[in-house]
Design an enzyme around this catalytic site. Structure first.
Site, PDB file in Angstrom:
ATOM      1  CG  ASP A 201      -2.061   0.946   1.140  1.00 37.23           C
ATOM      2  OD1 ASP A 201      -2.315   1.462   0.032  1.00 37.23           O
ATOM      3  OD2 ASP A 201      -2.717   1.182   2.162  1.00 37.23           O
ATOM      4  N   GLY A 202       0.379   2.304  -0.654  1.00 35.54           N
ATOM      5  CA  GLY A 202       1.041   3.596  -0.593  1.00 35.54           C
ATOM      6  C   GLY A 202       1.685   4.067  -1.878  1.00 35.54           C
ATOM      7  CG  ASN A 203       2.499   1.425  -5.134  1.00 42.80           C
ATOM      8  OD1 ASN A 203       3.469   1.338  -4.393  1.00 42.80           O
ATOM      9  ND2 ASN A 203       2.010   0.385  -5.796  1.00 42.80           N
TER      10      ASN A 203
ATOM     11  NE  ARG B 161      -1.630   6.509   1.051  1.00 43.98           N
ATOM     12  CZ  ARG B 161      -1.890   5.661   2.026  1.00 43.98           C
ATOM     13  NH1 ARG B 161      -1.804   6.053   3.288  1.00 43.98           N
ATOM     14  NH2 ARG B 161      -2.229   4.420   1.761  1.00 43.98           N
ATOM     15  CD1 TRP B 162       7.534   6.694  -2.398  1.00 44.04           C
ATOM     16  CD2 TRP B 162       7.147   6.974  -4.583  1.00 44.04           C
ATOM     17  NE1 TRP B 162       8.754   6.778  -3.022  1.00 44.04           N
ATOM     18  CE2 TRP B 162       8.548   6.951  -4.367  1.00 44.04           C
ATOM     19  CE3 TRP B 162       6.674   7.133  -5.884  1.00 44.04           C
ATOM     20  CZ2 TRP B 162       9.464   7.081  -5.409  1.00 44.04           C
ATOM     21  CZ3 TRP B 162       7.587   7.270  -6.923  1.00 44.04           C
ATOM     22  CH2 TRP B 162       8.968   7.249  -6.676  1.00 44.04           C
TER      23      TRP B 162
ATOM     24  CG  HIS C  89       0.486   1.943  -9.322  1.00 37.76           C
ATOM     25  ND1 HIS C  89       0.123   1.483  -8.074  1.00 37.76           N
ATOM     26  CD2 HIS C  89      -0.519   2.773  -9.719  1.00 37.76           C
ATOM     27  CE1 HIS C  89      -1.047   1.994  -7.730  1.00 37.76           C
ATOM     28  NE2 HIS C  89      -1.455   2.784  -8.712  1.00 37.76           N
TER      29      HIS C  89
ATOM     30  CD  GLU D  38     -13.194  -4.899  -2.610  1.00 34.12           C
ATOM     31  OE1 GLU D  38     -14.120  -5.736  -2.535  1.00 34.12           O
ATOM     32  OE2 GLU D  38     -11.988  -5.196  -2.475  1.00 34.12           O
TER      33      GLU D  38
ATOM     34  CG  LEU E  99       9.408 -17.312  -2.770  1.00 32.75           C
ATOM     35  CD1 LEU E  99       8.965 -17.329  -1.315  1.00 32.75           C
ATOM     36  CD2 LEU E  99      10.013 -15.960  -3.137  1.00 32.75           C
TER      37      LEU E  99
ATOM     38  NE  ARG F 117      -8.419   0.489   4.860  1.00 32.82           N
ATOM     39  CZ  ARG F 117      -8.007   1.757   4.946  1.00 32.82           C
ATOM     40  NH1 ARG F 117      -7.928   2.340   6.139  1.00 32.82           N
ATOM     41  NH2 ARG F 117      -7.662   2.434   3.870  1.00 32.82           N
TER      42      ARG F 117
ATOM     43  CB  SER G 126      -7.973  -3.721   2.442  1.00 36.55           C
ATOM     44  OG  SER G 126      -7.697  -2.504   3.101  1.00 36.55           O
TER      45      SER G 126
END
Length: 259
Positions: free
Chosen positions: A39-41, A43-44, A56, A86, A150, A213, A215
């Site tokens: 999260d936060g791309n 806002r960055w 992104h 969403e 992995l 949260r 989400s």
């Protein structure tokens, strides 16, 4: 309560040399499955007066770094919340770019993932994904299906409530058709009908950007998962932050309802 929030949030974790911390963590219990809400791309990008898609794009580079570190540490599975059910509500230009990112990431890094024995998987509702997005992911899944390192699991067009409803519908259909009896339904059976049925539940959930949260992410699977939140925006998230989250995980006592 304050101490609990400090444990959940990485903001107060002291800075430690990366090499020393990595070696220290290798000596402890390594979580088998780590899930990350990236999260936060946006806002960055906004902080830098850049379009949201720039955030992104920068976040995509972080995926590579964290995947390499997780593989090096011996983490079994890394599930990344890449696009929720969403997220279609966002502006079309942003959605279109987000749908191109998996293709861009895999075209760039698939040879590296193959070389490093990473196995690519996807969970989510594939039907709505553009053909170019789904095609790139399916190629990566096929090209890495024999790898046993992995598991890099992308949650793409994923929503946990929808996943749970679909699982209930499939179980009901199997009971109705006689494939299983009603009294055979238990937690293990239900989990096997989820999109993550082939994976163990996450041991550790990381969420960046300061939001606290879930989400609509893995609501069933996270029942006994340890949470670690940080205010760091995803494009700024680096190997040190990942190591700090793992160190915090190792310092917790997981009792699963016991004493």
């Amino acid at each position: 309560m304050l101490n609990l929030l400090k444990r959940w949030n990485g903001k107060n974790t002291p800075s430690i040399d990366r090499k020393d911390l990595k070696e220290e963590i290798k000596k402890g219990e390594i979580p088998h499955h780590v899930a990350i809400i990236m999260d936060g791309n946006g806002r960055w990008a906004k902080k830098r007066a850049l379009p949201r898609i720039a955030g992104h794009h920068e976040g995509m580079k972080v995926v590579r770094k964290i995947t390499k570190l997780a593989n090096e540490l011996g983490i079994g599975a890394l599930t990344l919340y890449a696009f929720s059910t969403e997220n279609w509500k966002r502006p079309k230009t942003e959605v279109d770019y987000l749908m191109k990112l998996p293709q861009e990431f895999l075209m760039t890094y698939l040879p590296e993932l193959i070389e490093e024995n990473v196995q690519v998987r996807i969970i989510g509702e594939k039907e709505r994904l553009p053909r170019h997005t789904l095609g790139a992911i399916e190629k990566a899944v096929k090209d890495t299906e024999n790898n046993d390192g992995l598991i890099l699991n992308f949650a793409l067009n994923y929503g946990s409530r929808s996943e749970i409803i679909q699982a209930v519908q499939h179980i009901a259909a199997d009971v109705k058709s006689g494939k299983m009896e009603e009294d055979e339904i238990d937690e293990t059976t239900f989990s096997s009908y989820l999109m993550t049925g082939a994976l163990k539940d996450p041991d550790l959930l990381i969420r960046t950007s300061g939001e606290i949260r879930l989400s609509n992410f893995m609501l069933w699977q996270l029942a006994y998962t340890e949470f670690w939140f940080t205010e760091v925006l995803w494009p700024d998230f680096n190997e040190n932050h990942m190591l700090e989250a793992l160190k915090a995980y190792q310092q917790r006592g997981r009792r699963f309802g016991g004493v």
